[in-house]
Design an enzyme around this catalytic site. Structure first.
Site, PDB file in Angstrom:
ATOM      1  N   TYR A  31       0.823  -1.213   0.000  1.00 11.88           N
ATOM      2  CA  TYR A  31       0.000   0.000   0.000  1.00 11.88           C
ATOM      3  C   TYR A  31       0.850   1.254   0.000  1.00 11.88           C
ATOM      4  CZ  TYR A  31       0.757   1.249   4.914  1.00 11.88           C
ATOM      5  OH  TYR A  31       1.316   1.662   6.098  1.00 11.88           O
ATOM      6  N   LYS A 149       6.563  -1.890   1.472  1.00 13.36           N
ATOM      7  CA  LYS A 149       5.502  -1.267   2.289  1.00 13.36           C
ATOM      8  C   LYS A 149       4.294  -2.195   2.217  1.00 13.36           C
ATOM      9  CE  LYS A 149       3.544   3.297   3.088  1.00 13.36           C
ATOM     10  NZ  LYS A 149       3.603   3.188   4.546  1.00 13.36           N
TER      11      LYS A 149
HETATM   12  N1  PMP Z   1       8.745   4.225   7.885  1.00 14.93           N
HETATM   13  C1  PMP Z   1       7.601   3.523   7.999  1.00 14.93           C
HETATM   14  C2  PMP Z   1       7.623   2.188   8.651  1.00 14.93           C
HETATM   15  C3  PMP Z   1       6.395   4.050   7.506  1.00 14.93           C
HETATM   16  O1  PMP Z   1       5.256   3.358   7.603  1.00 14.93           O
HETATM   17  C4  PMP Z   1       6.403   5.339   6.911  1.00 14.93           C
HETATM   18  C5  PMP Z   1       5.118   5.937   6.394  1.00 14.93           C
HETATM   19  N2  PMP Z   1       4.873   5.554   5.073  1.00 14.93           N
HETATM   20  C6  PMP Z   1       7.619   6.033   6.811  1.00 14.93           C
HETATM   21  C7  PMP Z   1       8.775   5.447   7.319  1.00 14.93           C
HETATM   22  C8  PMP Z   1       7.689   7.389   6.160  1.00 14.93           C
HETATM   23  O2  PMP Z   1       7.508   7.293   4.767  1.00 14.93           O
HETATM   24  P1  PMP Z   1       6.943   8.497   3.895  1.00 14.93           P
HETATM   25  O3  PMP Z   1       7.792   9.678   4.185  1.00 14.93           O
HETATM   26  O4  PMP Z   1       7.091   8.040   2.498  1.00 14.93           O
HETATM   27  O5  PMP Z   1       5.520   8.721   4.323  1.00 14.93           O
END
Ligand code: PMP
Length: 297
Positions: A31, A149
């Protein structure tokens, strides 16, 4: 509220997926969470690129290309008449008989949920938030690579439960070697001896889209940056710290365990630079017009 489910936008009551969906049965899916500012999906290409990377790392072939996914995202936004929103795009392995074999599922399930964005309390940005270092360790990269993710979030949820027990907003996870990795939904930065530090991707983290933008912004502002392996001690002795993600942007940290931090100059400077970047990005997308997201469809 209207939800996109496999090509159709339907009222949320009718937005259902099968109990045989392998996303539900096994957490088999990927996702993205995207943020929409004044009708513009921020960093849409980067999020879609990462979605395809996550899918490819689990051998899942998404039946729509990036342009069709962009249209689906914007269609869902428009159906909900939202301008400042949060979009959650989920792709699961799809429906199939019980069993782990991905070949049991011929058709992936695609769901898009759009919700009004609710701002975090201003106090979080002005005073900073409280973190703990969790006892739960981050999944080893060789077991489940955090760069995927995936729908399988139990590792992060276990750390979040620890944070809640300690009245903290977020938990940081160490890897099995005791190096810092990331938060349950965020990346971590700290400033020490004139250098902006953040754990490198090989520590086992999701390479956040906000993280890479913040690294770029820091360089543009003339701040030295270092991606490396760090321990608890390194962060405890830092001058300031902040976390980043798509919805929180740059959020200062006021405490990690018993160590207290001021909301410092670097956190404030990067938060402002990030907000300016959002404004510039939205202005650019609007100037280009709808063709930007409707190309070649
Ligand atoms: N680490 C994890 C485990 C996350 O779930 C997220 C959120 N997507 C992030 C880091 C930060 O990613 P982003 O800046 O792309 O939202």
């Amino acid at each position: 509220m209207y939800v996109y489910v496999n090509g159709k936008i339907v009222p949320s009551k009718e937005a259902v997926v099968s109990v045989f969906d392998h996303g539900f049965l096994y957490g088999d899916g990927v996702y993205e969470t995207l943020r929409v500012y004044d009708g513009v999906v921020f960093k849409i290409d980067e999020h879609l690129w990462r979605l395809f990377r996550s899918a490819s790392l689990i051998g899942l072939s998404i039946p729509l290309d990036a342009n069709h996914l962009k249209l689906a995202l914007y269609d869902t936004l428009m159906a909900n008449a939202l301008r400042n929103a949060y979009l959650r795009l989920t792709v699961t392995r799809g429906k199939g008989p019980i069993g782990l074999d991905p070949d049991l599922c011929p058709q992936p399930t695609i769901v898009i949920i759009a919700q009004e964005f609710r701002e975090y309390p201003r106090a979080y940005y002005e005073q900073g938030i409280h973190l703990i270092i969790a006892k739960t360790r981050r999944n080893d990269r060789r077991a489940i690579n955090p760069q995927i993710k995936s729908l399988n979030f139990l590792n992060n949820i276990l750390a979040k439960i620890e944070a809640k027990k300690n009245n903290a907003h977020e938990a940081l996870l160490l890897n099995s070697r005791g190096n810092l990795t990331e938060g349950t939904i965020s990346n971590i930065f700290f400033y020490s001896d004139g250098i902006l530090c953040t754990p490198s991707v090989d520590c086992g983290i999701l390479d956040g889209i906000t993280r890479s933008l913040v690294l770029d912004l820091a360089l543009r502002e003339g701040i030295a940056v270092r991606e490396a392996k760090y321990t608890k001690k390194d962060i405890y002795s830092a001058e300031e710290a902040f976390i980043t993600n798509t919805t929180m942007e740059v959020m200062p940290v006021s405490r990690i365990d018993e160590r207290v931090f001021p909301v410092g100059r670097i956190s404030r400077l990067l938060r402002t630079a990030y907000r300016n970047e959002v404004r510039a990005y939205c202005a650019h997308v609007k100037a280009k017009g709808p063709s930007l997201w409707a190309e070649e469809t």
